[in-house]
Every structure is written in C-alpha cells, then in structure tokens.
Design a protein around this motif. Structure first.
Motif, PDB file in Angstrom:
ATOM      1  N   ILE A  43       0.634  -0.912   0.110  1.00 45.23           N
ATOM      2  CA  ILE A  43      -0.299   0.092   0.283  1.00 45.23           C
ATOM      3  C   ILE A  43       0.861   1.764   0.123  1.00 45.23           C
ATOM      4  CG2 ILE A  43      -2.029  -1.070   0.726  1.00 45.23           C
ATOM      5  CD1 ILE A  43      -0.925   0.195   3.694  1.00 45.23           C
ATOM      6  N   LYS A  44       0.008   2.541  -0.873  1.00 50.79           N
ATOM      7  CA  LYS A  44       1.288   3.661  -0.874  1.00 50.79           C
ATOM      8  C   LYS A  44       1.152   4.101   0.688  1.00 50.79           C
ATOM      9  CE  LYS A  44       0.864   8.310  -3.058  1.00 50.79           C
ATOM     10  NZ  LYS A  44       1.794   8.880  -2.180  1.00 50.79           N
ATOM     11  N   ALA A  68      -4.568   3.444   2.209  1.00 48.78           N
ATOM     12  CA  ALA A  68      -4.183   1.880   2.906  1.00 48.78           C
ATOM     13  C   ALA A  68      -4.666   1.410   1.944  1.00 48.78           C
ATOM     14  CB  ALA A  68      -4.733   2.151   3.707  1.00 48.78           C
ATOM     15  N   TYR A  69      -6.320   0.991   2.425  1.00 43.42           N
ATOM     16  CA  TYR A  69      -6.497   0.322   1.527  1.00 43.42           C
ATOM     17  C   TYR A  69      -7.895   1.121   0.510  1.00 43.42           C
ATOM     18  CZ  TYR A  69      -3.693  -3.678   2.506  1.00 43.42           C
ATOM     19  OH  TYR A  69      -2.659  -4.453   2.592  1.00 43.42           O
ATOM     20  N   GLY A  70      -7.868   1.901   1.030  1.00 41.66           N
ATOM     21  CA  GLY A  70      -9.306   2.850   0.421  1.00 41.66           C
ATOM     22  C   GLY A  70     -10.420   2.581   1.363  1.00 41.66           C
ATOM     23  N   ASN A 124     -15.219  -6.206  -0.236  1.00 39.35           N
ATOM     24  CA  ASN A 124     -14.355  -5.464  -0.414  1.00 39.35           C
ATOM     25  C   ASN A 124     -13.056  -6.044   0.623  1.00 39.35           C
ATOM     26  OD1 ASN A 124     -15.069  -2.179  -1.153  1.00 39.35           O
ATOM     27  ND2 ASN A 124     -17.225  -2.968   0.861  1.00 39.35           N
ATOM     28  N   HIS A 125     -12.137  -4.944   0.169  1.00 38.95           N
ATOM     29  CA  HIS A 125     -10.598  -5.705   1.092  1.00 38.95           C
ATOM     30  C   HIS A 125     -11.486  -5.923   2.495  1.00 38.95           C
ATOM     31  CE1 HIS A 125      -7.105  -5.877   2.667  1.00 38.95           C
ATOM     32  NE2 HIS A 125      -6.173  -6.791   1.197  1.00 38.95           N
ATOM     33  N   LEU A 127      -9.676  -4.521   4.641  1.00 36.23           N
ATOM     34  CA  LEU A 127      -9.373  -3.282   5.684  1.00 36.23           C
ATOM     35  C   LEU A 127      -9.725  -1.650   4.782  1.00 36.23           C
ATOM     36  CD1 LEU A 127      -5.700  -4.911   6.237  1.00 36.23           C
ATOM     37  CD2 LEU A 127      -6.850  -4.660   7.713  1.00 36.23           C
ATOM     38  N   ALA A 128     -10.524  -2.129   3.706  1.00 40.62           N
ATOM     39  CA  ALA A 128     -11.276  -1.175   3.375  1.00 40.62           C
ATOM     40  C   ALA A 128     -11.527   0.197   4.199  1.00 40.62           C
ATOM     41  CB  ALA A 128     -12.004  -1.489   2.357  1.00 40.62           C
TER      42      ALA A 128
END
Length: 142
Positions: A43-44, A68-70, A124-125, A127-128
């Motif tokens: 992740i960014k 992160a995961y948005g 969704n992921h 951790l989204a």
C-alpha cells in the motif's frame, strides 16, 4: 550509510495494527517482507514510509484510509437471494465465503447483513475503510 529510495529492493519487519490496537498482520516469526519500493507492491502509505530510512531504523507510521486500502466501495456490497445458498447453510453475519467471477477467479466476501429474503455480501478488501498503524524496521536494502 545509504537510505531507501524508489526502486530499491528492501527487507522489512512489520507489525500492522488497527487504530483500536488490534493486530491484523505481522512478520514476527517469519522472514522479513521483501519488495521493491515505489512499484505498488504494498500500500502507498507503507511504501512512502520507507523513503529515506537507513538499515536498522525503526518507525511507527499512521496510514490514513486513502493511503491504505481506500474507503469501502458501495458497489462492492452484493445482495443475494437466500435461495441461492445451499439449504444446509445458515448465513451468519461475519462469516467468510468465496465467490467466483465469470472467469472462474475466486475472491473472498464476508456476510455483512442477513435480511428476511436476502443476504448482503461485502466484497471489499477486509481493511478497506480503515486507518492503519505500522511499526516498521528496515532490515536491509538491496
């Protein structure tokens, strides 16, 4: 001593937590995570945190949802009729399932709501929508 820059392959130990302190992942007891900085392999916010670190450096970074995961995407909530589930399966909120797309690729989903006639699945992921905290230790560069 050299510092991390984009394009470097690094090895890091990490401990990932949610803002409530719950651990969601850690490299403890495993080999360090290896990846190339700036290539989108992590992740960014994690990627960005390594820039300018030196071998042996440790830091804690708070990574907002956007890095992160948005955010959780509303279009990733899928409503299915209960009749599409096997008769022996009782849908329960929080249960993890796997669905297949038209190409046969499997992806995880979580039951987020059970209604009278339908079940809502969250694709969704996991951790989204969550801010993340990472304790990072740079083990090596290159």
């Amino acid at each position: 001593m050299s510092t991390v820059k984009a394009g470097d392959t690094v090895n890091v130990h990490y401990h990932g937590k949610l803002t409530d302190g719950t651990t969601f992942d850690s490299s403890e007891g495993r080999a360090p995570l290896q990846f190339t900085v700036g290539e989108g392999q992590v992740i960014k916010g994690f990627d960005d945190a390594l820039i300018d670190m030196k071998v042996g450096d440790k830091k804690t970074v708070n990574i907002p949802v956007e890095e992160a995961y948005g955010p959780a995407a509303p279009e990733n909530f899928i409503e299915f009729p209960k009749t599409d589930f096997p008769p022996e399966m009782e849908p329960v909120v929080g249960a993890q399932l796997h669905l297949s797309d038209n190409q046969g690729n499997q992806f995880p989903v979580v039951i987020s709501e059970v209604k009278e006639e339908t079940v809502v699945l969250d694709a969704n992921h996991p951790l989204a929508g969550k801010d993340l905290i990472f304790d990072i230790e740079l083990v090596s560069i290159g």
